[in-house]
Design a protein around this motif. Structure first.
Motif, PDB file in Angstrom:
ATOM      1  N   MET A  22       0.943  -1.201   0.008  1.00 14.83           N
ATOM      2  CA  MET A  22      -0.017  -0.017  -0.049  1.00 14.83           C
ATOM      3  C   MET A  22       0.812   1.421  -0.012  1.00 14.83           C
ATOM      4  SD  MET A  22      -2.895   1.234   2.883  1.00 14.83           S
ATOM      5  CE  MET A  22      -3.962  -0.307   2.514  1.00 14.83           C
ATOM      6  N   SER A  23       0.665   2.233  -0.803  1.00 13.26           N
ATOM      7  CA  SER A  23       1.569   3.454  -0.937  1.00 13.26           C
ATOM      8  C   SER A  23       1.029   4.357   0.078  1.00 13.26           C
ATOM      9  CB  SER A  23       1.104   4.153  -2.181  1.00 13.26           C
ATOM     10  OG  SER A  23      -0.098   4.435  -2.303  1.00 13.26           O
ATOM     11  N   GLN A  24       2.333   5.073   0.592  1.00 17.05           N
ATOM     12  CA  GLN A  24       1.923   6.177   1.640  1.00 17.05           C
ATOM     13  C   GLN A  24       1.135   7.159   1.291  1.00 17.05           C
ATOM     14  OE1 GLN A  24       5.536   6.948   4.345  1.00 17.05           O
ATOM     15  NE2 GLN A  24       5.198   9.018   3.662  1.00 17.05           N
ATOM     16  N   SER A  25       0.408   7.586   2.219  1.00 19.25           N
ATOM     17  CA  SER A  25      -0.321   8.839   1.898  1.00 19.25           C
ATOM     18  C   SER A  25       0.585  10.070   1.732  1.00 19.25           C
ATOM     19  CB  SER A  25      -1.393   9.242   2.915  1.00 19.25           C
ATOM     20  OG  SER A  25      -2.169   8.083   3.075  1.00 19.25           O
ATOM     21  N   ASN A  26       0.024  11.159   1.052  1.00 20.89           N
ATOM     22  CA  ASN A  26       0.594  12.358   0.912  1.00 20.89           C
ATOM     23  C   ASN A  26       0.046  13.442   1.837  1.00 20.89           C
ATOM     24  OD1 ASN A  26       2.511  11.821  -1.437  1.00 20.89           O
ATOM     25  ND2 ASN A  26       0.647  11.818  -2.965  1.00 20.89           N
ATOM     26  N   TYR A  27       0.949  13.808   2.525  1.00 20.47           N
ATOM     27  CA  TYR A  27       0.639  14.973   3.882  1.00 20.47           C
ATOM     28  C   TYR A  27       0.820  16.335   3.527  1.00 20.47           C
ATOM     29  CZ  TYR A  27      -0.343  10.607   6.220  1.00 20.47           C
ATOM     30  OH  TYR A  27      -0.685   9.191   6.610  1.00 20.47           O
ATOM     31  N   LYS A  28       0.031  17.029   3.665  1.00 23.51           N
ATOM     32  CA  LYS A  28       0.456  18.535   3.832  1.00 23.51           C
ATOM     33  C   LYS A  28      -0.042  19.354   5.045  1.00 23.51           C
ATOM     34  CE  LYS A  28      -1.116  21.819   0.701  1.00 23.51           C
ATOM     35  NZ  LYS A  28      -1.092  22.713  -0.534  1.00 23.51           N
ATOM     36  N   LEU A  29       0.644  19.775   5.906  1.00 23.49           N
ATOM     37  CA  LEU A  29       0.245  20.181   7.051  1.00 23.49           C
ATOM     38  C   LEU A  29       0.230  21.951   6.949  1.00 23.49           C
ATOM     39  CD1 LEU A  29      -0.548  20.248  10.055  1.00 23.49           C
ATOM     40  CD2 LEU A  29       1.546  20.307  10.722  1.00 23.49           C
ATOM     41  N   TYR A  72       6.207  15.055   5.275  1.00 24.04           N
ATOM     42  CA  TYR A  72       5.138  15.728   4.799  1.00 24.04           C
ATOM     43  C   TYR A  72       5.612  17.125   4.369  1.00 24.04           C
ATOM     44  CZ  TYR A  72       6.035  18.491   9.212  1.00 24.04           C
ATOM     45  OH  TYR A  72       6.761  19.196  10.330  1.00 24.04           O
ATOM     46  N   GLN A  73       4.602  18.002   3.723  1.00 24.27           N
ATOM     47  CA  GLN A  73       4.797  19.531   3.357  1.00 24.27           C
ATOM     48  C   GLN A  73       4.651  20.084   4.502  1.00 24.27           C
ATOM     49  OE1 GLN A  73       2.870  20.501  -0.380  1.00 24.27           O
ATOM     50  NE2 GLN A  73       3.467  22.650  -0.089  1.00 24.27           N
ATOM     51  N   ASP A  74       5.258  21.031   4.985  1.00 21.34           N
ATOM     52  CA  ASP A  74       5.151  21.818   6.046  1.00 21.34           C
ATOM     53  C   ASP A  74       4.938  23.442   5.681  1.00 21.34           C
ATOM     54  OD1 ASP A  74       4.873  22.961   8.797  1.00 21.34           O
ATOM     55  OD2 ASP A  74       7.134  23.145   9.135  1.00 21.34           O
ATOM     56  N   GLU A  75       3.589  23.618   5.382  1.00 23.43           N
ATOM     57  CA  GLU A  75       3.252  24.851   4.637  1.00 23.43           C
ATOM     58  C   GLU A  75       2.813  25.735   5.857  1.00 23.43           C
ATOM     59  OE1 GLU A  75      -0.632  26.392   1.862  1.00 23.43           O
ATOM     60  OE2 GLU A  75       0.602  24.697   1.027  1.00 23.43           O
ATOM     61  N   VAL A 111      -6.872  27.009  11.084  1.00 22.83           N
ATOM     62  CA  VAL A 111      -5.886  26.075  10.948  1.00 22.83           C
ATOM     63  C   VAL A 111      -5.323  25.588  12.205  1.00 22.83           C
ATOM     64  CG1 VAL A 111      -4.960  26.805   8.754  1.00 22.83           C
ATOM     65  CG2 VAL A 111      -4.500  28.229  10.759  1.00 22.83           C
ATOM     66  N   PRO A 112      -4.739  24.421  12.634  1.00 26.48           N
ATOM     67  CA  PRO A 112      -4.285  23.881  11.456  1.00 26.48           C
ATOM     68  C   PRO A 112      -4.946  22.901  10.760  1.00 26.48           C
ATOM     69  CG  PRO A 112      -3.775  22.864  13.574  1.00 26.48           C
ATOM     70  CD  PRO A 112      -4.327  23.995  13.549  1.00 26.48           C
ATOM     71  N   VAL A 113      -4.589  22.753   9.327  1.00 27.37           N
ATOM     72  CA  VAL A 113      -5.361  21.981   8.474  1.00 27.37           C
ATOM     73  C   VAL A 113      -4.407  20.858   7.899  1.00 27.37           C
ATOM     74  CG1 VAL A 113      -6.428  21.667   6.375  1.00 27.37           C
ATOM     75  CG2 VAL A 113      -7.249  23.352   7.950  1.00 27.37           C
ATOM     76  N   LEU A 114      -4.703  19.543   7.959  1.00 30.52           N
ATOM     77  CA  LEU A 114      -3.927  18.659   7.418  1.00 30.52           C
ATOM     78  C   LEU A 114      -4.436  17.968   5.968  1.00 30.52           C
ATOM     79  CD1 LEU A 114      -1.287  16.680   7.551  1.00 30.52           C
ATOM     80  CD2 LEU A 114      -2.906  15.027   8.590  1.00 30.52           C
ATOM     81  N   GLU A 115      -3.911  18.155   5.104  1.00 29.06           N
ATOM     82  CA  GLU A 115      -4.400  17.683   3.701  1.00 29.06           C
ATOM     83  C   GLU A 115      -3.605  16.175   3.663  1.00 29.06           C
ATOM     84  OE1 GLU A 115      -3.652  19.592   0.015  1.00 29.06           O
ATOM     85  OE2 GLU A 115      -4.583  21.343   0.662  1.00 29.06           O
ATOM     86  N   ILE A 116      -4.791  15.299   3.251  1.00 31.34           N
ATOM     87  CA  ILE A 116      -4.360  13.767   3.150  1.00 31.34           C
ATOM     88  C   ILE A 116      -4.656  13.382   1.877  1.00 31.34           C
ATOM     89  CG2 ILE A 116      -4.600  11.408   3.981  1.00 31.34           C
ATOM     90  CD1 ILE A 116      -5.643  12.554   6.782  1.00 31.34           C
ATOM     91  N   ASP A 117      -3.769  13.297   1.021  1.00 26.16           N
ATOM     92  CA  ASP A 117      -3.917  12.931  -0.557  1.00 26.16           C
ATOM     93  C   ASP A 117      -5.104  14.137  -1.018  1.00 26.16           C
ATOM     94  OD1 ASP A 117      -2.308  10.865  -0.360  1.00 26.16           O
ATOM     95  OD2 ASP A 117      -3.951   9.476   0.122  1.00 26.16           O
ATOM     96  N   GLY A 118      -4.842  15.446  -0.556  1.00 27.45           N
ATOM     97  CA  GLY A 118      -5.656  16.351  -1.142  1.00 27.45           C
ATOM     98  C   GLY A 118      -6.968  16.643  -0.392  1.00 27.45           C
ATOM     99  N   GLN A 178      -2.719   7.166  15.739  1.00 36.33           N
ATOM    100  CA  GLN A 178      -3.371   5.539  15.515  1.00 36.33           C
ATOM    101  C   GLN A 178      -2.595   5.079  14.306  1.00 36.33           C
ATOM    102  OE1 GLN A 178      -7.420   6.715  14.967  1.00 36.33           O
ATOM    103  NE2 GLN A 178      -7.777   6.785  17.081  1.00 36.33           N
ATOM    104  N   LYS A 179      -2.199   5.738  13.292  1.00 30.72           N
ATOM    105  CA  LYS A 179      -1.656   5.382  11.981  1.00 30.72           C
ATOM    106  C   LYS A 179      -0.232   4.840  12.432  1.00 30.72           C
ATOM    107  CE  LYS A 179      -1.605   6.350   7.204  1.00 30.72           C
ATOM    108  NZ  LYS A 179      -2.429   5.301   6.712  1.00 30.72           N
ATOM    109  N   PHE A 180       0.332   5.656  13.113  1.00 32.42           N
ATOM    110  CA  PHE A 180       1.748   5.045  13.387  1.00 32.42           C
ATOM    111  C   PHE A 180       2.052   4.586  14.848  1.00 32.42           C
ATOM    112  CE2 PHE A 180       2.085   9.528  10.888  1.00 32.42           C
ATOM    113  CZ  PHE A 180       2.280   8.838   9.776  1.00 32.42           C
ATOM    114  N   GLY A 181       1.134   4.272  15.464  1.00 31.77           N
ATOM    115  CA  GLY A 181       1.413   3.360  16.660  1.00 31.77           C
ATOM    116  C   GLY A 181       1.616   4.084  17.879  1.00 31.77           C
TER     117      GLY A 181
END
Length: 205
Positions: free
Chosen positions: A1-8, A31-34, A53-60, A75-78
């Protein structure tokens, strides 16, 4: 499974986004730290789900609310503890710390000098000792962690909050709470966190 693209998406500040950045750093996830310039906020605000904000974009897909974002990533990263009870304890402590931070925010935003001094005196005499003594006891019971016996996202929330606490009240303000001070120092000494702190933009808050 491919990793999600993140933009914070957040301002050029630690604020309500830094514990999310800590989670990414600790998990070793890119991740992209915008960072939004303040002068562009009125224009970009309309693009945020609820104008905050903050807002996290997960795959857009844009998701708001800092602790909802942090909890999802944890949860995703344990990083939510060993079981459901520890996950619940993380949530309860983060929300309780949020209550204290709200009171501190009221102090920082008070414009009347007399009222500000009155608020600060009450905080130092009653509110802060009430909360921090309880947090200190919890950390002692958990062998230096906020929940359980290993690192959770709750530890990152505490570490960032305690850094801000020292910035407001001075470096000696945690001397009466050695367990909390040790927890903060332990988190900041983690190689991945130390690397992030070294390279992050310098901001006042």
């Amino acid at each position: 499974m491919s990793q999600s693209n993140y933009k914070l998406i957040y301002f050029n500040a630690r604020g309500r986004a830094e514990h999310i950045r800590f989670i990414f750093a600790y998990a070793g996830v890119d991740y992209q730290d915008e960072r939004i310039p303040r002068e562009k906020w009125s224009e970009l605000k309309k693009q945020m789900p609820f104008g905050m904000v903050p807002v996290l974009e997960i795959d857009g897909k844009k998701i708001d609310q800092s602790n909802a974002i942090a909890r999802h990533l944890a949860q995703k990263f344990g990083l939510t503890g060993k079981d459901e009870m520890e996950a619940l304890q993380c949530d309860a402590l983060v929300d309780t710390l949020g209550d204290l931070k709200q009171v501190l925010w009221q102090l920082r935003t008070e414009t009347d000098p007399i009222k500000k001094e009155e608020r600060k005196a009450k905080l130092m005499r009653e509110t802060i000792p009430f909360y921090l003594s309880k947090f200190e006891k919890i950390v002692a019971e958990n062998n230096g962690f906020s929940v359980g016996d290993s690192i959770t996202w709750c530890d990152f929330v505490f570490a960032v909050s305690l850094e801000n606490f020292e910035a407001i009240f001075g470096k000696s303000s945690l001397d009466y709470y050695p367990g909390l001070k040790a927890l903060k120092n332990k988190i900041y000494a983690l190689p991945s966190i130390a690397e992030w702190v070294t390279k992050r933009p310098h901001t006042e808050s």
